[in-house]
Design a protein around this motif. Structure first.
Motif, PDB file in Angstrom:
ATOM      1  N   THR A 192       0.486  26.075 -26.098  1.00 12.64           N
ATOM      2  CA  THR A 192       0.569  26.050 -24.960  1.00 12.64           C
ATOM      3  C   THR A 192       1.050  27.314 -24.270  1.00 12.64           C
ATOM      4  OG1 THR A 192       0.878  23.710 -25.221  1.00 12.64           O
ATOM      5  CG2 THR A 192       1.564  24.229 -22.874  1.00 12.64           C
ATOM      6  N   THR A 193       0.718  27.704 -22.812  1.00 14.19           N
ATOM      7  CA  THR A 193       1.389  28.552 -22.229  1.00 14.19           C
ATOM      8  C   THR A 193       0.983  28.089 -20.606  1.00 14.19           C
ATOM      9  OG1 THR A 193       0.678  30.205 -23.790  1.00 14.19           O
ATOM     10  CG2 THR A 193       1.183  31.190 -21.726  1.00 14.19           C
ATOM     11  N   THR A 232      -3.455  32.241 -24.090  1.00 11.63           N
ATOM     12  CA  THR A 232      -2.376  31.757 -25.047  1.00 11.63           C
ATOM     13  C   THR A 232      -3.394  32.128 -26.471  1.00 11.63           C
ATOM     14  OG1 THR A 232      -1.533  29.769 -26.160  1.00 11.63           O
ATOM     15  CG2 THR A 232      -3.651  29.370 -25.435  1.00 11.63           C
TER      16      THR A 232
END
Length: 171
Positions: A69-70, A65
């Motif tokens: 957030t990922t 990321t």
């Protein structure tokens, strides 16, 4: 003093102080774990990632990321960065025995990537003892006072080397 040696010592001191986290995390099969890695807020704008492999130079990136957030493709692994606090947390859900192994918290920089190893141990579900998050957090808490002392010592050593290098060059 040899410039290459001085560069190596300064690089080692700064990169090791810039990223830290737990050395070992325990989890139970089917449960989740959270691994929090802390970094200098100087690196807030850079790419943070989580990868798996014994060697950092050849590990496989699982999630990364540059924002907040990922998640990875199957949604089991996510990374959440809090650049204000200088930390990112990796969440691994529905652990399997094959998840066990070496992982790396890492930040991509222009010259030298910052990295910190984490050994994830997964316990079979019929032997679950405690929640998966407790052991990793305890290890991080126990090591935190030593990490603070080590950071102070490293920066002090860096300052001494820089002053010594300047004084040596003027002679």
């Amino acid at each position: 003093m040899d410039f290459a040696f001085l560069y190596f010592v300064i690089s080692f001191s700064v990169t090791k102080a810039a990223l830290s986290g737990p050395l070992e995390v325990n989890g139970s099969e089917g449960q989740s774990v959270n691994i929090t890695c802390t970094y200098s807020t100087f690196y807030h704008h850079l790419l943070k990632y989580w990868c798996k492999g014994k060697e950092q130079s050849t590990c496989t990136i699982l999630v990364k990321t540059r924002g907040t957030t990922t998640s990875n493709a199957d949604g089991r692994i996510s990374i959440t960065a809090d650049d204000t606090a200088g930390e990112f947390t990796v969440t691994m859900k529905q652990l399997t025995l094959s998840d066990q192994g070496w992982y790396w918290c890492a930040i991509t920089t222009r010259f030298v990537n910052l990295h910190h190893p984490v050994n994830l141990k997964v316990i079979e579900s019929h032997r679950s003892l405690l929640t998966a998050q407790s052991p990793g957090k305890e290890i991080g808490k126990n090591n935190s006072k030593y990490q603070i002392i080590w950071r102070i010592l490293r920066w002090s050593f860096l300052a001494i080397l820089v002053v010594w290098g300047i004084v040596t060059v003027k002679m």
